[in-house]
Design an enzyme around this catalytic site. Structure first.
Site, short mmCIF file in Angstrom:
data_model
loop_
_atom_site.label_atom_id
_atom_site.label_comp_id
_atom_site.label_asym_id
_atom_site.label_seq_id
_atom_site.Cartn_x
_atom_site.Cartn_y
_atom_site.Cartn_z
N TRP A 145 70.38 75.74 51.40
CA TRP A 145 69.11 75.46 51.82
C TRP A 145 67.89 75.88 50.78
CZ3 TRP A 145 65.39 77.50 55.84
CH2 TRP A 145 63.92 78.35 55.08
N ASN B 120 64.11 77.21 49.17
CA ASN B 120 62.07 77.50 49.54
C ASN B 120 61.69 76.64 48.49
OD1 ASN B 120 64.08 79.96 50.12
ND2 ASN B 120 61.35 80.55 49.50
N ASP B 121 60.99 77.82 47.95
CA ASP B 121 59.64 77.42 46.78
C ASP B 121 60.67 77.17 45.43
OD1 ASP B 121 59.14 79.85 48.34
OD2 ASP B 121 58.69 81.17 47.37
N GLN C 197 64.22 78.35 45.13
CA GLN C 197 64.35 78.90 45.72
C GLN C 197 65.75 78.22 46.60
OE1 GLN C 197 64.08 83.21 47.06
NE2 GLN C 197 63.41 82.13 44.33
N PHE D 117 64.24 86.05 43.48
CA PHE D 117 63.01 85.45 44.09
C PHE D 117 62.59 84.71 43.87
CE2 PHE D 117 62.21 88.10 48.79
CZ PHE D 117 63.62 87.77 49.43
N ASP E 111 56.75 87.45 43.05
CA ASP E 111 56.35 85.78 42.65
C ASP E 111 55.51 85.96 41.27
OD1 ASP E 111 57.98 85.30 44.61
OD2 ASP E 111 55.52 85.16 46.45
N GLU F 5 51.74 84.75 48.76
CA GLU F 5 52.70 84.67 47.64
C GLU F 5 52.33 83.87 46.93
OE1 GLU F 5 56.65 85.48 50.96
OE2 GLU F 5 55.25 83.77 51.72
N TRP G 134 56.44 78.31 56.88
CA TRP G 134 57.91 79.80 57.52
C TRP G 134 57.97 79.60 59.05
CZ3 TRP G 134 61.31 81.81 54.83
CH2 TRP G 134 62.00 81.38 53.68
C1 FRU Z 1 57.52 82.41 49.59
C2 FRU Z 1 58.52 83.82 48.80
C3 FRU Z 1 58.33 84.16 48.05
C4 FRU Z 1 59.46 84.30 47.54
C5 FRU Z 1 60.55 83.99 48.27
C6 FRU Z 1 62.12 84.41 48.70
O1 FRU Z 1 58.04 81.50 50.35
O2 FRU Z 1 59.03 84.09 50.59
O3 FRU Z 1 57.34 85.32 48.08
O4 FRU Z 1 59.91 85.10 46.33
O5 FRU Z 1 59.75 83.23 48.99
O6 FRU Z 1 62.15 83.40 48.60
#
Ligand code: FRU
Length: 500
Positions: free
Chosen positions: A14, A16-17, A33, A73, A141, A195, A299
């Site tokens: 996985w 993400n950011d 992430q 995070f 963040d 975020e 999301w």
């Molecule tokens: C944004 C978020 C951030 C957080 C991270 C967690 O997509 O929700 O606010 O730090 O992803 O994975």
């Protein structure tokens, strides 16, 4: 999904950011992430990849791993050139990562730091963590940058109180002790938690005497296209406080404000598609060079996207984008230009007239750049069909450009089928730059001041065609450049090997 070489994604698991974007030692570092344990969100850590050109990415071992107490995070990295933190070693100033220590059990989020003395490969958590704790469950963040101006020279942290829809600013001389400066919000779009903020200066039309500051605020849900989205605000930062140029109507949550399309359109959006989120910019580059990377997902369904059972993986990054500020339609806007791979032109057509559907290319390459220029020649607009998974449409009467990805959406999770639109005004001639992957599309319109980015259902081999709406169109230019084969660099244990 088939691994794609045009858009970065880790080999497994996985993502993400984007996190800790920093240009250092001749390489662009992209941390992200990452769940080292699987293809769903959890055990959040910082994955790591790097590149010399923002196009060919080499994946490295996990950089900062979750602990028994905390997930790691999102956050940022700065080069602490003068070792203000004291975390360097004789002659070696450190890279310092600033991120959120998220305790999911105690529901507590505070900021921590880690340092690297080997150019960003390995990281050591600071013993004095956390360095900034507001006793909050949703403080996260941190984006750190070096401020230098009339107010002095110091580190500034921009973070969020996510649920309160507030950006909070702090300052520090050593990256370890932080003093409160100011906050911003709630304002603008507030239909979801705030975020991943970013704050940076840019010269308008490249004029160094006219510098404005750009505040990026990702929010989820409540984005202009539904679910996750990123608004931007142009203003001024004096070293203490960010003040927006234009009065944005104050948010009135609970009065349906956040749900009104009219109100959302009063805000500026980084992208008008469904899949462009948590975008932040690189540190370590000169101020005039602002490059952003964003997560290409939403999301609403990110955790439900289909995976290849052999090597489960979810999440990709959109192409890196170069940002600038331009004066357009009487106001200052962000302009974005994709930093894409090299292409070789395989089809270039000009002066094709179309009323009913006309085929422009029989088979689109898996990954390509498409440059198209359409003149309305009696028609009100057009429908440009790309590979049977997306239609880019325009109507001059409505002044709207749209991207329709509903065609093959039955293979995708609930909520994926959608049509996105952006107001671009009435024009007789429309020029677009489109980056098309097997499973994603990025559309740049109005000179890059409007963009739409979407994931797509995986495309079968199919071509492109165009039809005029209610009359004929003249395709002045239709050019397809196939992305040259990029050698997949896979994972590697160190950063010495250059990508091919
Ligand atoms: C944004 C978020 C951030 C957080 C991270 C967690 O997509 O929700 O606010 O730090 O992803 O994975």
């Amino acid at each position: 999904m088939t691994p794609s070489l045009m858009h970065f994604r880790p080999a497994r698991n996985w993502m993400n950011d984007p996190n800790g974007l920093v240009f250092h030692g001749g390489r662009y570092h992209l941390y992200f992430q990452y769940n080292p344990e699987g293809a769903t969100h959890g055990f959040m850590s910082w994955g790591h990849s790097s590149s010399t050109d923002l196009v060919r990415w080499e994946e490295h071992p996990v950089a900062i791993r979750y602990t028994d107490e905390h997930e790691i995070f999102s956050g940022s990295v700065v080069f602490d050139e003068h070792d203000t933190s004291g975390l360097g070693a004789a002659g070696t100033p450190p890279l310092v990562a600033v991120f959120t220590l998220a305790d999911q059990v105690a529901r507590h989020q505070a900021q921590g730091i880690a340092s690297s003395l080997d150019g960003g490969r390995s990281w050591r958590l600071y013993e004095g963590n956390p360095v900034l704790d507001r006793g909050s469950a949703d403080f996260r963040d941190p984006k750190v940058f070096r401020y230098s101006g009339p107010a002095g020279e110091y580190w500034v942290m921009v973070a969020v109180e996510a649920v309160e829809r507030r950006v909070v600013l702090y300052r520090s001389d050593d990256l370890k002790t932080w003093a409160y400066l100011s906050d911003y919000g709630p304002r603008g779009a507030t239909g979801g938690v705030w975020e991943c903020p970013d704050l940076f200066p840019l010269a308008v039309d490249g004029d160094p005497s006219e510098v404005r500051w750009v505040l990026l605020i990702s929010l989820n849900p409540g984005g202009i296209a539904g679910g996750s989205g990123t608004q931007y605000v142009i203003g001024f930062f004096d070293g203490v406080r960010f003040v927006a140029d234009e009065p944005i109507p104050p948010a009135a949550p609970g009065e349906g404000w956040e749900n009104s399309r009219v109100q959302l359109e009063a805000c500026d959006w980084l992208d008008h598609g469904r899949d462009f989120y948590a975008g932040v910019t690189f540190s370590g580059l000169p101020d005039e060079e602002r490059i952003l990377v964003a997560w290409m997902s939403n999301w609403d369904y990110a955790g439900l996207l289909p995976v290849d059972v052999g090597s489960p993986q979810r999440g990709a990054m959109a192409l890196a984008r170069r940002l600038s500020l331009v004066r357009a339609d009487g106001r200052v806007r962000l302009r974005q230009e994709a930093i894409g791979p090299e292409v070789a032109t395989i089809v270039a057509r000009a002066d094709v007239r179309a009323e009913g559907p006309v085929e422009l290319i029989g088979e689109l390459p898996d990954r390509c750049r498409i440059d198209v220029c359409v003149r309305l020649d009696g028609a009100d607009g057009f429908d440009l069909n790309l590979g049977d998974t997306s239609i880019v449409g325009y109507s001059a009467a409505e002044g709207i450009l749209w991207l329709d990805r509903r065609l093959a959406a039955d293979t995708m999770p609930d909520g994926f089928a959608s049509i996105e639109q952006v107001r671009i005004g009435a024009h007789g001639r429309i020029e677009l730059v489109i980056w098309l992957d097997r499973d994603a599309i990025e559309v740049f319109a109005s000179g890059g001041t409007r963009t739409i980015t979407d994931l797509l259902p995986e495309r079968d081999d199919a071509g492109a065609s165009i039809a005029g709406r209610g009359g004929s169109v003249l395709i002045e230019r239709f050019e397809v450049g196939a992305v040259r084969d990029l050698v997949s660099t896979g994972s590697s244990a160190d950063m010495k090997g250059q990508t091919a």
